[in-house]
Enzyme design. Sequence first.
Site, PDB file in Angstrom:
ATOM      1  N   LYS A   6      42.865  12.889  21.487  1.00 46.72           N
ATOM      2  CA  LYS A   6      42.614  12.716  22.919  1.00 46.72           C
ATOM      3  C   LYS A   6      42.334  14.087  23.531  1.00 46.72           C
ATOM      4  O   LYS A   6      42.988  15.074  23.182  1.00 46.72           O
ATOM      5  CB  LYS A   6      43.854  12.072  23.549  1.00 46.72           C
ATOM      6  CG  LYS A   6      43.719  11.652  24.993  1.00 46.72           C
ATOM      7  CD  LYS A   6      45.011  10.950  25.444  1.00 46.72           C
ATOM      8  CE  LYS A   6      44.926  10.404  26.858  1.00 46.72           C
ATOM      9  NZ  LYS A   6      46.165   9.686  27.233  1.00 46.72           N
ATOM     10  N   SER A  44      45.208   5.245  29.320  1.00 46.66           N
ATOM     11  CA  SER A  44      44.187   6.255  29.410  1.00 46.66           C
ATOM     12  C   SER A  44      43.639   6.728  28.070  1.00 46.66           C
ATOM     13  O   SER A  44      42.594   7.375  28.041  1.00 46.66           O
ATOM     14  CB  SER A  44      44.731   7.450  30.183  1.00 46.66           C
ATOM     15  OG  SER A  44      45.742   8.094  29.435  1.00 46.66           O
ATOM     16  N   SER A  53      49.852   4.634  28.178  1.00 48.85           N
ATOM     17  CA  SER A  53      48.499   5.088  27.837  1.00 48.85           C
ATOM     18  C   SER A  53      48.159   5.106  26.347  1.00 48.85           C
ATOM     19  O   SER A  53      46.994   5.317  25.992  1.00 48.85           O
ATOM     20  CB  SER A  53      48.243   6.477  28.425  1.00 48.85           C
ATOM     21  OG  SER A  53      47.918   6.366  29.783  1.00 48.85           O
TER      22      SER A  53
END
Lengths: 491, 96
Positions: free
Chosen positions: A80, A155, A179
């Site tokens: 990420k 996310s 997330s």
Amino acid sequence: MSDLADLTLAEASRGLRAREFTSVELLEAVHRRAAMTEANLHAYLTLDRDGAARAAVAADSAFKAGTDLGPLQGVPVALKDNMVTRGLETTCSSKILSGYEPPYDGTAVSRLRDGGAVIMGKTNLDEFAMGSSTENSAYGPTRNPWDPDRVPGGSSGGSAAAVAAGSAMVAYGSDTGGSIRQPAAMCGIVGLKPTYGLVSRYGLIAFASSLDQIGPLTRRVEDAVAALEVVGGHDPADSTSYPGPVPDYRSGLESGVSGLRVGVVTELNGEGIEPAVQEAVDRTIARLEAAGATIVPVSLPSLEYALSAYYLIAPAECSANLARFDGVRYGLRRLGENVEEMMSNTRAEGFGPEVTRRILLGTYALSAGYYDAFYGQAQRVRTLIIRDFQAAYEQADVLVSPTSPTTAFPVGERTADPLSMYLSDVCTIPSNMSGDPAISVPVGLDGAGLPIGFQVMAPALGEPVMVRVAAEVERLAGFDARARFASSEVQ
Amino acid sequence: MPVDIDIAKVARLARLALDDEELERYRQQCEVVLEHAARVQALPTDGVPPTSHPLPRTNAFRDDVVTECLDREEVLSQAPERDGDYFLVPRILDEA
């Protein structure tokens, strides 16, 4: 399996050691898959082809020399884009960090490199990890591999979409209110949020420091365990890092659930949950009971206030953490007459709407005259939530619920209404508030063919029992997302 | 509970240069979220201590040994503006 890109981590690990294929071949297969899928999915912000190629060659040399650095040696891994990588652009999906090349690797990243992982690149996220759909990215949204008209969740939506589509074998994300778990659920893969402090946050660009935790997204529960083992453990560079030894997660994976008490959380099941999701969850609970678990209903009354408390605590911490983006040391700068104007212009232009909104919310909740009524009260509610969990774990070894109240929703559906977006984290936020571990396991599809996630929660450092139950859930569900993506339909 | 935010003041505290139209939009959105968040005030919490961190720890020490620090040139290479080994910023003090 005809395409190496569809292997699980465990299969890839075995194949590499048996010399059935090389790390270079594995990387090529995953790159081919990315070339097929990226135009539609946009899972990646940066693909580091040169760095990955070098790491794959190094891994192959290590295998030849008989060196074994662990389960991720030679395996293509995606990160990420809020995990800092030395010399490799790290943006948090924000304009304010466009072009930022960090001068260091975060601890989790260093451990991956030391473990011989092949870091493919950086995945898309909601800006600064604030969001539940990966639509709040300054560089455009990520799409769901199961239906490109729908969001992948967020996310960590880029990481989830990449693993689901086969453009990464393993990915890492961060989980502040769900997330990792919510996008894993929406993309039909496994997502694990470890106990707070188990994985160092050094080099994870901070959103809400008392809630943030790095964890893996994988195709199988045993893969998540292996991926956690590589990055977990104490780190003196993070003062909140758990100082004890990393527990043995692996030994219980085959033990089944006989004799375990599985608590069904009243407040997180039923009301507000889509019928197809609840049916799949109920079916899974019935299977666990048939497999020998004792099912007990448990009530955690204060969870009714968890979302409200979260949307005070997370913005408050975010407003303090994001004060560091001021146009002085890195990232964007917009000119002004004096330093304060420069900072205000830089931040107004650099932050997107959701981040701006949360900074404003947090600044308000922390400001003189409102602190005790908002932030202070939220912190006391957090204590009550922790007490409720402690009482629940007297009655049950693990707690279960849906991961997300709905399956993947259409792109654009919730962007105009922040509160409706926030409600998609109602089942995942409680474990962040308590600091406990939780995992999402795919258990089936709804009527539209979209994946449904089942959440298993455990007390702090209860990963061994949590993954034991999760592995049994996975076996009982018999769900295999690869059938969907092994075909050329992916394009 | 209705919430009334002085959004211009909050934006100034947060160092965000927003125009009037943006301020009004954020005010409305923040008030909706805060009205939901204000529900926490309904829960009686007399005598309940606040939790700032899920796993309470105080004073995490490391050994007092010299370790590597970041490379100065690598750090400064990211600066929007620099002057040799310094970060350069606009004037901080008004002219006397």
